[in-house]
Design an enzyme around this catalytic site. Structure first.
Site, PDB file in Angstrom:
ATOM      1  N   GLU A 105       8.175 -11.268  10.690  1.00  0.00           N
ATOM      2  CA  GLU A 105       8.053  -9.822  10.841  1.00  0.00           C
ATOM      3  C   GLU A 105       6.567  -9.493  10.942  1.00  0.00           C
ATOM      4  OE1 GLU A 105       9.836  -7.803   7.422  1.00  0.00           O
ATOM      5  OE2 GLU A 105       8.299  -6.250   7.581  1.00  0.00           O
ATOM      6  N   ARG A 143       1.097  -2.326  10.463  1.00  0.00           N
ATOM      7  CA  ARG A 143       0.080  -1.807   9.541  1.00  0.00           C
ATOM      8  C   ARG A 143      -1.307  -1.923  10.150  1.00  0.00           C
ATOM      9  NH1 ARG A 143       2.526  -4.383   3.896  1.00  0.00           N
ATOM     10  NH2 ARG A 143       4.642  -3.961   4.589  1.00  0.00           N
ATOM     11  N   LYS A 184      17.087  -3.756   3.427  1.00  0.00           N
ATOM     12  CA  LYS A 184      15.904  -4.303   2.762  1.00  0.00           C
ATOM     13  C   LYS A 184      15.778  -3.552   1.429  1.00  0.00           C
ATOM     14  CE  LYS A 184      10.893  -3.737   3.449  1.00  0.00           C
ATOM     15  NZ  LYS A 184       9.883  -4.678   3.922  1.00  0.00           N
TER      16      LYS A 184
HETATM   17  C1  3PG Z   1       6.872  -5.642   2.608  1.00  0.00           C
HETATM   18  O1  3PG Z   1       6.557  -4.789   3.411  1.00  0.00           O
HETATM   19  O2  3PG Z   1       8.007  -6.140   2.623  1.00  0.00           O
HETATM   20  C2  3PG Z   1       5.926  -6.043   1.546  1.00  0.00           C
HETATM   21  O3  3PG Z   1       4.641  -5.639   1.787  1.00  0.00           O
HETATM   22  C3  3PG Z   1       5.972  -7.473   1.183  1.00  0.00           C
HETATM   23  O4  3PG Z   1       5.659  -7.502  -0.145  1.00  0.00           O
HETATM   24  P1  3PG Z   1       4.779  -8.648  -0.779  1.00  0.00           P
HETATM   25  O5  3PG Z   1       3.430  -8.560  -0.124  1.00  0.00           O
HETATM   26  O6  3PG Z   1       4.746  -8.331  -2.248  1.00  0.00           O
HETATM   27  O7  3PG Z   1       5.455  -9.958  -0.490  1.00  0.00           O
END
Ligand code: 3PG
Length: 213
Positions: free
Chosen positions: A40, A44, A128
């Protein structure tokens, strides 16, 4: 049409933030070497669209998706770039409906029953759960399973190699997402061997736990 189940088959979906689209192909190849065939790439950064385009064109074995899709414009940009699936941090009925219309699988973010009901109404079955660890992790997922036995969860947020096993052991969990196999620092340092190593460890853990399922 690809299903979310096919996207998540290797058990881990890396959440990738790329500042420079030139890093996209080596990152995708490093993940593949570690047994991960879906990634994914998040909206951002301004490099997201070009990064998705490069992976879709140059690394066809990788199922590349777009993450952090928070409006319909980003959804259109992602699909135009070749994204095969869409992930959003929240549940927006307009984005979900448009993804369905375009025939691209979408996994919206939820933490509450009401948010799950938005997706259910539109025909979704995989959500999710984000940010997972902040919102009670597995304990909350188990509680949500009561009224929604038909759904599967892809938790992300605070999951890593140390706590992924407990999620893998739960049948509600389709796969887990996270950034621990591809941190910004690893990408910035060009540590592609490190990405492969962490990916291999994560997929091995998933296989070990699910081998008899
Ligand atoms: C996301 O968008 O799923 C998160 O930023 C992932 O979270 P993590 O950086 O704590 O793994």
């Amino acid at each position: 049409m690809l299903t979310v189940e096919q996207v998540a088959a290797c058990g881990v979906v890396p959440v990738v933030v790329l500042e420079d689209a030139e890093q996209a192909v080596p990152t995708a190849k490093a993940l593949l070497k570690g047994g991960i065939n879906a990634m994914e790439i998040t909206f951002r950064t301004s490099a997201a669209k070009a990064s998705i385009e490069k992976v879709a064109r140059e690394v066809p074995e990788m199922i590349v998706g777009a993450g952090t899709v928070v409006n319909v414009q980003q959804l259109h940009d992602a699909v135009e770039a070749g994204a095969k699936f869409i992930v959003s941090p929240g549940s927006d009925a307009e984005i979900i409906a448009e993804a369905i219309r375009l025939g691209v699988p979408i996994t919206p973010g939820v933490v509450t029953p009401s948010e799950i009901m938005i997706g259910l109404k539109l025909g979704l079955k995989v959500f999710k759960f984000f940010p997972a660890e902040n919102y009670g992790g597995l304990k909350t997922i188990k509680a949500l399973s009561g009224p929604f036995p038909q759904i599967k969860i892809l938790p992300t947020g605070g999951i890593n190699q140390n706590n992924a096993a407990e999620y893998f052991k739960n049948p509600k969990i389709l796969a887990v997402g996270g950034s621990w196999m591809v941190t910004k620092d690893m990408v910035a340092a060009g540590d592609f061997d490190g990405i492969t190593e962490k990916s291999a460890a994560a997929t091995a853990l998933f296989k070990e736990i699910r081998k008899d399922w």
